[in-house]
Design an enzyme around this catalytic site. Structure first.
Site, PDB file in Angstrom:
ATOM      1  N   PHE A 194      20.280  34.527  26.306  1.00 33.70           N
ATOM      2  CA  PHE A 194      20.699  33.124  26.447  1.00 33.70           C
ATOM      3  C   PHE A 194      20.852  32.440  25.092  1.00 33.70           C
ATOM      4  O   PHE A 194      21.287  31.295  25.014  1.00 33.70           O
ATOM      5  CB  PHE A 194      19.743  32.346  27.368  1.00 33.70           C
ATOM      6  CG  PHE A 194      18.420  31.977  26.748  1.00 33.70           C
ATOM      7  CD1 PHE A 194      17.303  32.754  26.960  1.00 33.70           C
ATOM      8  CD2 PHE A 194      18.298  30.838  25.960  1.00 33.70           C
ATOM      9  CE1 PHE A 194      16.079  32.415  26.391  1.00 33.70           C
ATOM     10  CE2 PHE A 194      17.078  30.488  25.391  1.00 33.70           C
ATOM     11  CZ  PHE A 194      15.974  31.286  25.607  1.00 33.70           C
ATOM     12  N   TYR A 214      14.820  26.253  18.073  1.00 34.87           N
ATOM     13  CA  TYR A 214      14.831  27.360  19.040  1.00 34.87           C
ATOM     14  C   TYR A 214      14.978  28.733  18.384  1.00 34.87           C
ATOM     15  O   TYR A 214      15.249  29.708  19.081  1.00 34.87           O
ATOM     16  CB  TYR A 214      15.943  27.134  20.073  1.00 34.87           C
ATOM     17  CG  TYR A 214      15.567  26.131  21.148  1.00 34.87           C
ATOM     18  CD1 TYR A 214      14.482  26.361  22.000  1.00 34.87           C
ATOM     19  CD2 TYR A 214      16.297  24.963  21.336  1.00 34.87           C
ATOM     20  CE1 TYR A 214      14.129  25.461  22.991  1.00 34.87           C
ATOM     21  CE2 TYR A 214      15.954  24.045  22.333  1.00 34.87           C
ATOM     22  CZ  TYR A 214      14.869  24.303  23.148  1.00 34.87           C
ATOM     23  OH  TYR A 214      14.527  23.418  24.137  1.00 34.87           O
ATOM     24  N   ARG A 247       9.849  19.459  35.973  1.00 34.76           N
ATOM     25  CA  ARG A 247      11.197  20.039  36.033  1.00 34.76           C
ATOM     26  C   ARG A 247      11.757  19.985  37.444  1.00 34.76           C
ATOM     27  O   ARG A 247      12.951  19.758  37.638  1.00 34.76           O
ATOM     28  CB  ARG A 247      11.177  21.462  35.475  1.00 34.76           C
ATOM     29  CG  ARG A 247      11.141  21.464  33.950  1.00 34.76           C
ATOM     30  CD  ARG A 247      10.813  22.801  33.375  1.00 34.76           C
ATOM     31  NE  ARG A 247      11.110  22.869  31.948  1.00 34.76           N
ATOM     32  CZ  ARG A 247      10.756  23.883  31.169  1.00 34.76           C
ATOM     33  NH1 ARG A 247      10.098  24.907  31.684  1.00 34.76           N
ATOM     34  NH2 ARG A 247      11.055  23.868  29.888  1.00 34.76           N
ATOM     35  N   HIS A 258      10.067  20.103  27.528  1.00 33.16           N
ATOM     36  CA  HIS A 258       9.710  21.318  26.798  1.00 33.16           C
ATOM     37  C   HIS A 258       8.195  21.376  26.629  1.00 33.16           C
ATOM     38  O   HIS A 258       7.551  20.330  26.521  1.00 33.16           O
ATOM     39  CB  HIS A 258      10.363  21.316  25.409  1.00 33.16           C
ATOM     40  CG  HIS A 258       9.843  22.407  24.509  1.00 33.16           C
ATOM     41  ND1 HIS A 258      10.323  23.695  24.557  1.00 33.16           N
ATOM     42  CD2 HIS A 258       8.858  22.398  23.577  1.00 33.16           C
ATOM     43  CE1 HIS A 258       9.656  24.433  23.669  1.00 33.16           C
ATOM     44  NE2 HIS A 258       8.757  23.675  23.067  1.00 33.16           N
ATOM     45  N   GLU A 279       5.910  24.163  16.124  1.00 33.16           N
ATOM     46  CA  GLU A 279       6.691  23.061  16.702  1.00 33.16           C
ATOM     47  C   GLU A 279       6.097  21.688  16.370  1.00 33.16           C
ATOM     48  O   GLU A 279       6.832  20.725  16.181  1.00 33.16           O
ATOM     49  CB  GLU A 279       6.794  23.257  18.224  1.00 33.16           C
ATOM     50  CG  GLU A 279       7.640  24.465  18.587  1.00 33.16           C
ATOM     51  CD  GLU A 279       7.611  24.826  20.057  1.00 33.16           C
ATOM     52  OE1 GLU A 279       8.212  25.857  20.421  1.00 33.16           O
ATOM     53  OE2 GLU A 279       6.991  24.083  20.859  1.00 33.16           O
ATOM     54  N   THR A 321      11.028  27.341  33.912  1.00 35.82           N
ATOM     55  CA  THR A 321      12.186  26.973  33.083  1.00 35.82           C
ATOM     56  C   THR A 321      13.359  26.457  33.921  1.00 35.82           C
ATOM     57  O   THR A 321      13.966  25.442  33.585  1.00 35.82           O
ATOM     58  CB  THR A 321      12.647  28.206  32.268  1.00 35.82           C
ATOM     59  OG1 THR A 321      11.542  28.699  31.520  1.00 35.82           O
ATOM     60  CG2 THR A 321      13.779  27.851  31.324  1.00 35.82           C
ATOM     61  N   ASN A 354      16.609  20.819  31.786  1.00 33.61           N
ATOM     62  CA  ASN A 354      15.354  20.989  32.526  1.00 33.61           C
ATOM     63  C   ASN A 354      14.254  20.003  32.112  1.00 33.61           C
ATOM     64  O   ASN A 354      13.071  20.296  32.210  1.00 33.61           O
ATOM     65  CB  ASN A 354      14.882  22.448  32.450  1.00 33.61           C
ATOM     66  CG  ASN A 354      14.629  22.915  31.021  1.00 33.61           C
ATOM     67  OD1 ASN A 354      14.746  22.128  30.079  1.00 33.61           O
ATOM     68  ND2 ASN A 354      14.270  24.167  30.862  1.00 33.61           N
ATOM     69  N   LYS A 408      13.431  15.828  27.126  1.00 38.07           N
ATOM     70  CA  LYS A 408      14.784  16.199  26.694  1.00 38.07           C
ATOM     71  C   LYS A 408      15.785  15.095  27.059  1.00 38.07           C
ATOM     72  O   LYS A 408      15.474  14.209  27.870  1.00 38.07           O
ATOM     73  CB  LYS A 408      15.156  17.548  27.332  1.00 38.07           C
ATOM     74  CG  LYS A 408      14.249  18.699  26.871  1.00 38.07           C
ATOM     75  CD  LYS A 408      14.753  20.048  27.355  1.00 38.07           C
ATOM     76  CE  LYS A 408      13.820  21.170  26.942  1.00 38.07           C
ATOM     77  NZ  LYS A 408      14.321  22.513  27.345  1.00 38.07           N
ATOM     78  N   ARG A 423       2.349  23.460  30.379  1.00 37.50           N
ATOM     79  CA  ARG A 423       3.419  24.291  30.951  1.00 37.50           C
ATOM     80  C   ARG A 423       3.326  24.322  32.475  1.00 37.50           C
ATOM     81  O   ARG A 423       4.346  24.425  33.157  1.00 37.50           O
ATOM     82  CB  ARG A 423       3.407  25.699  30.342  1.00 37.50           C
ATOM     83  CG  ARG A 423       3.975  25.696  28.913  1.00 37.50           C
ATOM     84  CD  ARG A 423       4.034  27.069  28.286  1.00 37.50           C
ATOM     85  NE  ARG A 423       4.982  27.973  28.919  1.00 37.50           N
ATOM     86  CZ  ARG A 423       6.271  28.037  28.609  1.00 37.50           C
ATOM     87  NH1 ARG A 423       6.784  27.240  27.700  1.00 37.50           N
ATOM     88  NH2 ARG A 423       7.056  28.914  29.211  1.00 37.50           N
TER      89      ARG A 423
HETATM   90  O1  DGI Z   1       9.660  27.568  27.436  1.00 39.87           O
HETATM   91  P1  DGI Z   1      10.783  27.212  28.348  1.00 39.87           P
HETATM   92  O2  DGI Z   1      11.535  25.980  27.916  1.00 39.87           O
HETATM   93  O3  DGI Z   1      10.402  27.186  29.800  1.00 39.87           O
HETATM   94  O4  DGI Z   1      11.831  28.403  28.254  1.00 39.87           O
HETATM   95  P2  DGI Z   1      12.231  29.241  26.971  1.00 39.87           P
HETATM   96  O5  DGI Z   1      11.384  28.866  25.804  1.00 39.87           O
HETATM   97  O6  DGI Z   1      12.272  30.681  27.389  1.00 39.87           O
HETATM   98  O7  DGI Z   1      13.728  28.782  26.676  1.00 39.87           O
HETATM   99  C1  DGI Z   1      13.993  27.630  25.950  1.00 39.87           C
HETATM  100  C2  DGI Z   1      15.163  26.919  26.562  1.00 39.87           C
HETATM  101  O8  DGI Z   1      16.317  27.763  26.547  1.00 39.87           O
HETATM  102  C3  DGI Z   1      14.949  26.549  28.030  1.00 39.87           C
HETATM  103  O9  DGI Z   1      14.247  25.347  28.196  1.00 39.87           O
HETATM  104  C4  DGI Z   1      16.374  26.498  28.519  1.00 39.87           C
HETATM  105  C5  DGI Z   1      17.032  27.613  27.767  1.00 39.87           C
HETATM  106  N1  DGI Z   1      16.967  28.870  28.550  1.00 39.87           N
HETATM  107  C6  DGI Z   1      15.904  29.669  28.727  1.00 39.87           C
HETATM  108  N2  DGI Z   1      16.191  30.707  29.517  1.00 39.87           N
HETATM  109  C7  DGI Z   1      17.473  30.561  29.824  1.00 39.87           C
HETATM  110  C8  DGI Z   1      17.965  29.387  29.211  1.00 39.87           C
HETATM  111  N3  DGI Z   1      19.231  28.972  29.348  1.00 39.87           N
HETATM  112  C9  DGI Z   1      20.042  29.741  30.087  1.00 39.87           C
HETATM  113  N4  DGI Z   1      21.311  29.328  30.232  1.00 39.87           N
HETATM  114  N5  DGI Z   1      19.634  30.871  30.713  1.00 39.87           N
HETATM  115  C10 DGI Z   1      18.366  31.341  30.612  1.00 39.87           C
HETATM  116  O10 DGI Z   1      18.012  32.369  31.161  1.00 39.87           O
END
Ligand code: DGI
Length: 159
Positions: A59, A51, A112, A125, A136, A98, A122, A13, A92
């Site tokens: 979120f 996304y 991360r 991905h 994706e 996350t 973070n 990222k 992962r």
């Molecule tokens: O697969 P991940 O990247 O670990 O997490 P995800 O697919 O559930 O969410 C995608 C992105 O969205 C993640 O990298 C950051 C954001 N995100 C996920 N959960 C939260 C979030 N952003 C906020 N502010 N709060 C959350 O709980």
């Protein structure tokens, strides 16, 4: 019985672009094969489309969704396809939870933990399922893309 190889989609990222070297090192040290890779800058529509599967989650509403889109379009990213046994789960694990702050507590060696800041910035991905990996990978590396649709023909110069 040979274990089935799997493909996954990873992203470095915008916040971690200065760590590309260390992250690529980690990818090879973990035994992944890098089968496709490119650097690009996402448009706001592209980031939103990428996304889409989070539509409906808290979120993915204002203001968090804007923060996520602003962040993902704030600079270039490196997107890559990884191949290996159990690649989706393994990648992962390598990137960690996350939220980078949580990663520093529970997975201090993860990417991360090392390179991320919080739960938006973070660093990396990783696809979370076979279905999202397929979607994706197609998003970043379309099997029928502009280059293939382009019908321009090259004629060798004769001078
Ligand atoms: O697969 P991940 O990247 O670990 O997490 P995800 O697919 O559930 O969410 C995608 C992105 O969205 C993640 O990298 C950051 C954001 N995100 C996920 N959960 C939260 C979030 N952003 C906020 N502010 N709060 C959350 O709980």
């Amino acid at each position: 019985l040979a274990q089935q190889k799997e493909r996954t989609l990873g992203i470095i990222k915008p916040d971690a672009m200065s760590k590309v070297g260390q992250i690529i090192d980690a990818i090879f040290q973990c035994g992944f094969k890098v089968t496709q890779l490119k650097m690009c800058r996402l448009t706001r529509n592209e980031a939103f489309q990428f996304y889409q599967e989070h539509q409906g989650k808290t979120f993915f509403e204002c203001p968090d969704v804007s923060n996520l889109i602003n962040f993902m379009t704030s600079g270039p990213v490196v997107a890559f396809e990884l191949m290996g046994v159990d690649a989706i789960t393994k990648w992962r694990e390598v990137i960690g939870p996350t939220d980078s702050a949580e990663a520093r507590k529970t997975a201090p060696m993860s990417l991360r933990a090392r390179f991320g800041k919080d739960n938006t910035q973070n660093a990396c991905h990783g696809s979370d399922s076979v279905a999202s990996a397929a979607r994706e990978i197609e998003f970043f590396f379309p099997s029928v893309g502009t280059v293939r649709q382009n019908t321009a023909k090259f004629t060798d110069c004769t001078c």
